[in-house]
Every structure is written in structure tokens, then in C-alpha cells.
Design a protein around this motif. Structure first.
Motif, PDB file in Angstrom:
ATOM      1  N   SER A   1       0.824  -1.208   0.000  1.00  0.00           N
ATOM      2  CA  SER A   1       0.000   0.000   0.000  1.00  0.00           C
ATOM      3  C   SER A   1       0.856   1.256   0.000  1.00  0.00           C
ATOM      4  CB  SER A   1      -0.900   0.011   1.238  1.00  0.00           C
ATOM      5  OG  SER A   1      -1.673   1.183   1.271  1.00  0.00           O
TER       6      SER A   1
ATOM      7  N   LYS B   1      -0.496   4.885   4.370  1.00  0.00           N
ATOM      8  CA  LYS B   1      -0.353   4.373   5.729  1.00  0.00           C
ATOM      9  C   LYS B   1      -1.716   4.379   6.425  1.00  0.00           C
ATOM     10  CE  LYS B   1       2.560   5.012   9.785  1.00  0.00           C
ATOM     11  NZ  LYS B   1       3.683   5.751  10.354  1.00  0.00           N
ATOM     12  N   PRO B   2      -1.988   3.348   7.234  1.00  0.00           N
ATOM     13  CA  PRO B   2      -3.244   3.335   7.987  1.00  0.00           C
ATOM     14  C   PRO B   2      -3.311   4.516   8.960  1.00  0.00           C
ATOM     15  CG  PRO B   2      -2.218   1.174   7.998  1.00  0.00           C
ATOM     16  CD  PRO B   2      -1.218   2.129   7.421  1.00  0.00           C
TER      17      PRO B   2
ATOM     18  N   MET C   1      -7.203  -3.051  10.460  1.00  0.00           N
ATOM     19  CA  MET C   1      -6.519  -3.008   9.160  1.00  0.00           C
ATOM     20  C   MET C   1      -6.377  -4.408   8.583  1.00  0.00           C
ATOM     21  SD  MET C   1      -2.467  -2.306  10.133  1.00  0.00           S
ATOM     22  CE  MET C   1      -2.711  -1.051  11.374  1.00  0.00           C
TER      23      MET C   1
ATOM     24  N   ASN D   1      -1.521  -4.911   5.621  1.00  0.00           N
ATOM     25  CA  ASN D   1      -1.109  -3.600   6.151  1.00  0.00           C
ATOM     26  C   ASN D   1      -0.346  -3.770   7.453  1.00  0.00           C
ATOM     27  OD1 ASN D   1      -2.446  -2.478   3.990  1.00  0.00           O
ATOM     28  ND2 ASN D   1      -3.711  -1.119   5.208  1.00  0.00           N
TER      29      ASN D   1
ATOM     30  N   GLN E   1       3.123  -4.769   6.450  1.00  0.00           N
ATOM     31  CA  GLN E   1       3.888  -3.672   5.858  1.00  0.00           C
ATOM     32  C   GLN E   1       4.218  -2.560   6.853  1.00  0.00           C
ATOM     33  OE1 GLN E   1       2.039  -1.834   2.425  1.00  0.00           O
ATOM     34  NE2 GLN E   1       3.442  -0.105   2.477  1.00  0.00           N
ATOM     35  N   PHE E   2       3.257  -2.173   7.647  1.00  0.00           N
ATOM     36  CA  PHE E   2       3.428  -0.966   8.458  1.00  0.00           C
ATOM     37  C   PHE E   2       3.794  -1.212   9.918  1.00  0.00           C
ATOM     38  CE2 PHE E   2       0.741   0.439   4.916  1.00  0.00           C
ATOM     39  CZ  PHE E   2       1.521   1.486   4.459  1.00  0.00           C
TER      40      PHE E   2
END
Length: 106
Positions: free
Chosen positions: A24, A27-28, A44, A48, A51-52
Motif C-alpha cells: 500500500s 499508511k493506515p 486493518m 497492512n 507492511q506498516f
């Protein structure tokens, strides 16, 4: 050697997330990032979280030469989320390898 092997798996994981279109550019929200549920599953998508939250934390541990987790079990969640999607089984396999590597006796 553990850091090198772990970093190689993390790089494979990121690459495969990108190839599969699960990476993505957004960012959330802060609220989602602060979710304390396992894998932030209430706020999320799993990719995500990977990744984050997961990847940055693992990179920080490696960059600072801090101890890596000794027992992890992310592959079961990956199976749960992506098990029915054969095109994502490579990602599941990477998590299985990562779980195995970090859970080995040191």
C-alpha cells in the motif's frame, strides 16, 4: 548469520507483497496503527499490519542489533487470511520459513 537470514526473508516478503499487489502507498490511520488486537486485525487488513508494523519493527531490531523474537507464529495467520488464494502461497511459505528460523533454538 541470523540477522542476514532474517533480512533476506524480510526482503523476499516485501518483494512478494509488491508483486501480488498487496503493498500500500497509504499508511493506515493513527488509530489503526495503535490497535492492540493481534495483528491489528480489528482495524486493518493483515497485509497492512505486515507492511506498516511487522516489517518496520523487524528492520529496527536488525538495524540496532537488538535481539530478534525467539518464538513467532505468523504463518498460521497468513494461512487463515490467504490460504484459499493459491497465488499468495509464496507469501505463506516465506512466513513459515521466518517462523521456523526465529523459533529455532539459539
Amino acid at each position: 548469520m541470523l540477522y542476514v537470514k532474517t533480512m533476506a526473508l524480510l526482503e523476499q516478503l516485501e518483494s512478494e507483497l509488491r508483486v501480488q499487489g498487496l503493498w500500500s502507498s497509504q499508511k493506515p490511520s493513527a488509530a489503526a496503527m495503535n490497535d492492540s488486537s493481534p495483528f491489528s486485525c480489528e482495524t486493518m487488513p493483515f497485509e497492512n499490519w505486515v507492511q506498516f508494523i511487522f516489517l518496520p519493527k523487524m528492520h529496527e531490531l536488525i538495524d540496532r542489533a537488538l535481539p530478534l523474537p525467539e518464538k513467532i507464529a505468523i504463518a498460521p495467520m497468513a494461512h487463515h487470511v490467504w490460504g484459499g488464494k493459491p497465488e499468495l502461497h509464496t507469501i505463506i511459505f516465506i512466513f513459515e520459513e521466518l517462523d521456523r528460523l526465529l523459533s529455532e533454538q539459539r
